[in-house]
Design an enzyme around this catalytic site. Sequence first.
Site, PDB file in Angstrom:
ATOM      1  N   CYS A   8      79.070  59.319  31.017  1.00  6.99           N
ATOM      2  CA  CYS A   8      80.788  58.848  30.150  1.00  6.99           C
ATOM      3  C   CYS A   8      81.356  58.024  31.035  1.00  6.99           C
ATOM      4  CB  CYS A   8      81.749  60.452  31.392  1.00  6.99           C
ATOM      5  SG  CYS A   8      80.813  62.034  30.522  1.00  6.99           S
ATOM      6  N   SER A 278      68.663  47.638  25.372  1.00  7.97           N
ATOM      7  CA  SER A 278      68.008  48.288  26.951  1.00  7.97           C
ATOM      8  C   SER A 278      66.834  46.961  27.555  1.00  7.97           C
ATOM      9  CB  SER A 278      67.460  49.393  27.344  1.00  7.97           C
ATOM     10  OG  SER A 278      66.285  49.616  26.069  1.00  7.97           O
ATOM     11  N   ASP A 341      62.473  49.890  29.198  1.00  7.65           N
ATOM     12  CA  ASP A 341      63.423  50.502  30.289  1.00  7.65           C
ATOM     13  C   ASP A 341      63.079  51.834  30.351  1.00  7.65           C
ATOM     14  OD1 ASP A 341      65.107  51.265  27.791  1.00  7.65           O
ATOM     15  OD2 ASP A 341      65.335  52.904  28.911  1.00  7.65           O
TER      16      ASP A 341
END
Length: 439
Positions: A8, A278, A341
């Site tokens: 979040c 990423s 990543d």
Amino acid sequence: MFSLNENCGLFGIYSDQPCVNELYYGIFKLQHRGQRYCGLATWRRGLRIFTHKGYVRHTFTPAELDELRARSGIGHVSLKERQPMLLDSRLGPFAIAFTGNIINAQRLTDDLKKNGHTFSTQHHVELLGKLIAQGSDFADGLAALARQVRGSYCVLLLTREGIYAARDPHGFKPLVLGRKNGALAVASESRPFNTLDFELLRDVRPGEILFLGRNGFETLKVIESEHISHCAFEWGYIASMDSIIDGVPVVRARKNLGASLARHDRVQADKVAAIPFSGIGYALGYHQESGLPYDEVFLIDRFASRSYLPLIKAERDEEARIKISVIAENVKGKSIVLCDDSIVRGTQIRNKVFELKSFGAREVHVRVGCPPLMAPCIYDISTRSYRELAARKYALEEIRRRVGADSLSYNSLEDLVQAIGLPKHRLCLACWAGKGSKR
Ligand code: SF4
């Protein structure tokens, strides 16, 4: 390629001017931290709230933003549930939003139920709100929370007087403080401040309870802990590359990791490229260290986003496939170092290697910025279970074979620590060290 299931983002403003636009763009700039739900709550002669399923820019209407006009408010983006939540309490009405994961939630909920409390949801945010409301005031309730809760959290409370911001005593998840003229803001990471022209003042300290109100900001309490455990995955994957958290620019850590991959490498290739987004920081760092040309081999379709994230994994994989296309001209006949990543199961990287080869890549050498994932995260973000982690099941050579790469290497845990540049004992490394932290 890692993907988050539960994560979040938080944003809050206390201002001497109407601030709903800043709030709206604040959560928009944190959308990478959660794409399923978004919400805003403001205080103008009482609490107002709108929450939605879907992306920030696809959901709030001008009429809703007009209704939310106010000088203070908090917002939230999530993959898990709608927040903020409004609660009425003996301390007065308030809105609460949080990010993290409460490990002892069941026991704390049972204790409250034994004392006659009822719950309208099973979400941790409601539990936290009810625990905080047991205090003699909000600061006292937040201090008690730090002593009762095991796990990670950052919490924002919107009250009549102002905004309370608290970070758990281990500092697992980031929280930063910013200022612009007569406005103060707190955010999960500093990215929104760049767009909104806020100055990044500092990080909210682990265990700190801050109050943002008409007299500026004030530290009400700091709950000390023997151990600080900043989530290293924030620099590895979660946070945006234009953020600075706990004093360390995310882009710096990712480029350092890419440079470290290059330093350990002996492969002869034509170019280095990234799986977007990423892998980009890693590929840039690799390029700068090695001098190997950086090139784009994948293109993200700007118009491919659906208005919500599919719930079913097969649909999400299909979404990822549709969204990224191969730039054939840059691939055909080339030997490519491909940076990403992390590898979780290995299916996504296998698909990408396969696509490059089917467009004529001569060789694909996969380089992974973060060390092999060995454990699920219990503090926040786990889609992973022990069962699905490729690095737990297979040796390096077997993973290479399964993903179809010509070679495969990762950074080590020590490389990761060095790249971030914070002392090892102040980082949570549990998902690579292979066991959950006991904190
Ligand atoms: Fe972050 Fe991994 Fe620690 Fe979870 S276990 S807080 S993802 S470093």
